[in-house]
Design an enzyme around this catalytic site. Structure first.
Site, short mmCIF file in Angstrom:
data_model
loop_
_atom_site.label_atom_id
_atom_site.label_comp_id
_atom_site.label_asym_id
_atom_site.label_seq_id
_atom_site.Cartn_x
_atom_site.Cartn_y
_atom_site.Cartn_z
N GLY A 133 -1.74 2.06 -2.74
CA GLY A 133 -1.93 1.81 -4.23
C GLY A 133 -3.01 2.62 -4.78
N ARG A 134 -3.84 3.31 -3.73
CA ARG A 134 -4.82 4.02 -4.38
C ARG A 134 -5.49 5.38 -3.29
NH1 ARG A 134 -10.34 0.36 -4.36
NH2 ARG A 134 -9.98 -0.74 -2.21
N LYS A 171 -9.45 8.69 -1.99
CA LYS A 171 -9.09 7.31 -2.11
C LYS A 171 -9.98 6.66 -3.44
CE LYS A 171 -10.18 2.71 0.01
NZ LYS A 171 -10.61 2.44 1.38
N ASP A 183 -10.25 2.28 6.64
CA ASP A 183 -10.17 1.19 5.43
C ASP A 183 -11.37 0.33 5.71
OD1 ASP A 183 -7.89 2.49 4.44
OD2 ASP A 183 -6.87 0.58 4.44
N GLY A 238 0.91 -1.26 0.06
CA GLY A 238 -0.20 -0.23 -0.14
C GLY A 238 0.90 1.21 -0.08
N ARG A 275 -11.31 11.39 2.30
CA ARG A 275 -11.47 11.18 3.66
C ARG A 275 -10.51 12.05 4.45
NH1 ARG A 275 -9.28 4.86 3.81
NH2 ARG A 275 -7.36 5.36 2.96
N ASP A 312 -5.73 -0.89 -10.36
CA ASP A 312 -5.86 0.14 -11.02
C ASP A 312 -6.13 1.45 -10.41
OD1 ASP A 312 -8.18 -0.05 -9.58
OD2 ASP A 312 -9.36 -0.72 -11.36
N ASP A 322 -1.72 -3.64 7.78
CA ASP A 322 -1.87 -2.24 7.11
C ASP A 322 -3.29 -1.67 7.28
OD1 ASP A 322 -2.55 -4.75 5.76
OD2 ASP A 322 -3.47 -3.44 4.02
P1 AMP Z 1 -7.03 -3.41 1.69
O1 AMP Z 1 -6.87 -5.15 1.97
O2 AMP Z 1 -8.38 -3.32 0.96
O3 AMP Z 1 -6.61 -2.72 2.72
O4 AMP Z 1 -5.96 -3.06 0.35
C1 AMP Z 1 -4.51 -3.37 0.96
C2 AMP Z 1 -3.80 -2.33 -0.33
O5 AMP Z 1 -4.16 -2.84 -1.63
C3 AMP Z 1 -4.29 -1.14 -0.26
O6 AMP Z 1 -3.48 0.06 0.63
C4 AMP Z 1 -3.89 -0.39 -1.60
O7 AMP Z 1 -2.72 -0.11 -1.72
C5 AMP Z 1 -3.99 -1.78 -2.27
N1 AMP Z 1 -5.32 -1.78 -3.23
C6 AMP Z 1 -6.29 -2.35 -3.11
N2 AMP Z 1 -7.27 -1.95 -4.31
C7 AMP Z 1 -6.44 -1.52 -5.01
C8 AMP Z 1 -6.86 -0.94 -6.38
N3 AMP Z 1 -7.99 -1.09 -7.06
N4 AMP Z 1 -5.73 -0.29 -6.98
C9 AMP Z 1 -4.62 -0.18 -6.37
N5 AMP Z 1 -4.24 -0.64 -5.36
C10 AMP Z 1 -5.36 -1.18 -4.64
MG MG Z 2 -6.35 -1.22 3.36
#
Ligand code: AMP
Ligand code: MG
Length: 733
Positions: free
Chosen positions: A237-238, A260, A433, A235, A324, A272, A423
């Protein structure tokens, strides 16, 4: 109900507001981008701007950040991904690369346009791209988040544009919404707000000699353990932060505004960088709902849909950008990235070697500026010659305390996060998140809200233990610093502190750090969680005194009854607000009260009425005696029953953001944004005022006597259809 105009008028006139481009920026000492270490490819906003005119792919291409760096500058750029770049068939490799860069340059916000004229104007300049003019529709603005965090932000006529909150606007019939007779200035402020918060326009400042005044949007990299497994850098990434701004009344608090879903960053890996409407609505609503319940959380500001930007998930959906706000979005994973677990094999994005000096920089920043730990003398403070005081242990214990309080709130209010990876655990103890989260419907302590969590790692029951598990990861990362501080006799480590240390020495420090803090950290977390849980449970039960056996005699047996008879969690608590001890002394009244509780079962046909009656009458009699035992705490003249009911209602929501409500709202907004945004606004309003007697609570049983809106409110407060009870989200996000 607050109408759109009162929303603006309440504070208008009292406070000078400025358009987003003129928000005051923090002093350098409090500015993350000036205090932490940037990506060496783009070491400053000015250098980064030059990169964007020549090799913008640098900020979109997946890569590991240099080990010493914390963040990268990156511009919002919400476009469909994979990018479709056309170049001629016979272009050679170099020409192809150039074509890609040119395609991207055309989509970079590089052309300066005038900022909305605000009072005085700010330091930031505004830019848009030549090629992008994505359709952008404001569908939500959180009045509470705005008022609490950025009351000095001029939102212009945005609330008028959203229309009055209403659950009962038929799709396609939205007379009146969108009309505004606002001043030119208000329209300009609103347009600028939407342009910037949708990722269409970008604010930055990279001119002049004094780099300390330069500003640009940035993304913070982090790593983490996902479902217990080390996953390397993953992360952010978005999420792209735009700026931070001091709160006008509390200058010590700086709020960071973060988008976000505004496109790729260097940390997007193969994804993406976008987010879809459904997941954005879920986060937008729940952040404010949690705040209203008194649970620490990141906040929402705005929700802007990009209806022409397709996003490929299980099906094609459309993009949405959420804004946010929090004082900081730093997570446990941000620390783990700088000192990853040794020799871990994993499949995934990748991993940098650890950089212990970067760890020190981040730690000092968090301890001093984010957590603002008291009683620490910092290196360089006037009058302090040598190194400052140790901060490592204090940081870990403070993060433990805050997260323990947060998770206690989750348990008491039946909130399940769903993905408590390291994370997703905030350094400030904020709920962060929002993904496949859920509020408990029928009480089930084993409930798993995340469809992808087959093993139930993040089930309701395990949440406090999982938070402690995440805290251990934080401690593991910071352990060498804590051990070294110990060897320095309680002084802080200095810049370059680990440069000459052997691997064995670092291991020894780590071991020592863990030995020193682990037990205390776990004890602090467990105790803080238990105390906070007890405090909040007492509020829910309308009790003032805390007896040590309340948990075993009252709270736990209550949950067992709910679990045994499949009763709705929030409905039961709300119903108990109306209980009076006198009810327990009349058999008839008691039976009638129990019957009303039993309407809250999800499985009436399987209910064992006799056993349920017995369980409840035993419990309610005990509860009545317990209430009676503290009658003297309410004052001699108090109408205790009424007072207690009033107080208990302020701890037990009538309206809960249930899965079925979210599903319905999402569908309505997807079907018709115009009427949908008024429903969204009303649901947000209910979520922000959850204790009100929505839908004429307690009044007539005969619904035909209610007007349409009140009837809808009542429906939105109900358990909803049985098939959506305990619905597991497998949210494409
Ligand atoms: P999460 O498990 O949803 O907390 O996602 C973990 C990490 O994955 C996030 O911090 C983002 O950096 C990355 N991530 C999730 N979805 C996307 C997306 N559509 N594009 C880029 N990065 C993503
Ligand atoms: Mg996250």
């Amino acid at each position: 109900m607050a109408s759109s105009s009162t929303a603006n008028d309440q504070t208008n006139g009292k406070r000078a507001r400025v358009p987003i481009s003129a928000l005051p920026l923090p002093p350098t000492s409090h500015s993350l981008i000036h205090a932490l270490t940037p990506d060496p490819y783009t070491p400053s906003p000015a250098a980064w701007r030059d990169t964007r005119t020549d090799r913008p792919s640098l900020q979109r291409r997946a890569r590991l950040l240099a080990p010493e760096a914390h963040f990268s500058y990156v511009a919002p750029c919400p476009v469909a991904f994979p990018y479709r770049v056309e170049y001629s068939e016979d272009a050679d490799g170099e020409a192809q690369v150039r074509a890609v860069e040119d395609w991207m340059v055309a989509r970079e916000a590089l052309r300066e346009v005038p900022v909305a004229a605000g009072q005085g104007g700010g330091r930031l300049r505004k830019y848009v791209s030549e090629k992008r003019d994505e359709e952008r529709v404001l569908i939500g603005l959180a009045e509470t988040g705005w008022r609490d965090c950025v009351p000095h932000l001029d939102v212009g006529d945005a609330f008028e544009l959203l229309g009055n909150p209403s659950l009962s606007v038929p799709a396609g019939q939205d007379a009146g919404a969108g009309a505004s007779d606002a001043s030119e200035e208000a329209v300009a402020a609103r347009k600028e707000l939407i342009d910037v918060l949708s990722g269409h326009a970008m604010l930055m400042h990279g001119e002049g000699e004094d780099v300390q005044t330069h500003w640009a949007p940035w993304s913070l990299r982090y790593s983490g353990h996902q479902f217990g497994t080390w996953a390397g850098q993953l992360g952010d990434g978005r999420a792209i932060s735009l700026l931070s701004t001091p709160h006008p009344d509390q200058p010590d608090i700086h709020y960071e505004l973060q988008l976000k879903g505004a496109g790729r960053t260097p940390f997007s890996r193969m994804a993406d960088g976008l987010a879809v409407l459904r997941s954005s609505i879920r986060e937008f609503l729940c952040s404010e709902a949690m705040h209203a319940l008194g649970i620490p959380t990141t906040r929402s500001l705005a929700l802007i849909s990009l209806p022409k930007l397709p996003v490929e998930r299980e099906r094609v959906e459309y993009a949405c950008v959420l804004t946010r706000i929090a004082p900081s979005f730093i997570r446990i994973g941000s620390f783990e990235g700088l000192n990853p677990p040794a020799q871990m094999f994993f499949l995934g994005g990748g991993q940098q070697p650890s950089n212990l000096d970067a760890l020190r920089v981040l730690g000092e920043w968090v301890a001093r500026r984010v957590l603002q730990l008291p009683d620490i003398r910092w290196r360089g403070e006037p009058g302090l010659g040598g190194p400052g005081d140790a901060w490592g242990t204090k940081l870990v214990l403070e993060v433990a305390r805050r997260n323990a309080k947060m998770v206690a709130g989750w348990q008491v209010y039946g909130f399940m996060h769903g993905v408590i990876n390291t994370d997703n655990v905030s350094i400030m103890g904020l709920t962060i998140d929002y993904g496949p989260y859920a509020f408990m419907d029928v009480f089930d302590s084993w409930h798993i809200c995340n469809h992808s969590d087959a093993e139930g790692r993040y089930a309701y029951k395990y949440q406090p233990a999982v938070i402690i598990h995440a805290l251990r990861s934080l401690l593991n990362s910071l352990a060498p610093i804590i051990g070294a501080e110990d060897s320095l006799g309680g002084k802080a480590v200095s810049p370059g502190w680990a440069e000459d240390a052997s691997e064995d020495k670092i291991k020894e420090w780590s071991k020592r750090g863990i030995e020193l803090v682990k037990e205390e950290m776990e004890r602090v977390a467990e105790e803080t969680c238990a105390v906070e849980y007890g405090r909040l449970m007492h509020k829910r039960l309308g009790l003032r005194r805390i007896d040590k056996d309340d948990e075993s005699k009252l709270a736990r047996p209550l949950l067992t009854i709910m679990e045994d008879h499949k009763l709705d969690f929030h409905g039961t608590f709300r119903r108990l607000c109306f209980f009076r001890p006198s009810i327990a002394s009349s058999e008839d009244d008691l039976k009638a009260f129990i019957d009303s509780l039993l309407t809250l079962t999800s499985e009436p046909e399987r209910l064992d009425r006799i056993r349920a009656q017995t369980d409840w009458s035993g419990w309610l009699r005990r509860y009545a005696a317990r209430i009676e035992s503290e009658r003297d705490l309410w004052g001699a003249d108090a109408d205790v029953d009424a007072e207690r009911e009033r107080e208990a209602k302020l701890a037990n929501p009538r309206f809960v953001l249930r899965q079925w409500v979210l599903e319905e709202v999402i569908k309505k907004v997807e079907t018709d944004a115009e009427s949908g945004k008024r429903i969204l606004r009303k649901v947000l309003h209910m979520a922000c005022n959850p204790y009100e007697a929505w839908g004429a609570e307690g009044q007539t049983q005969d619904e035909s006597q209610l007007d349409t809106e009140t009837r809808e409110e009542r429906r939105y407060c109900s358990m909803g259809e049985r098939k959506l009870l305990g619905f597991q989200c497998s949210c494409s996000s």
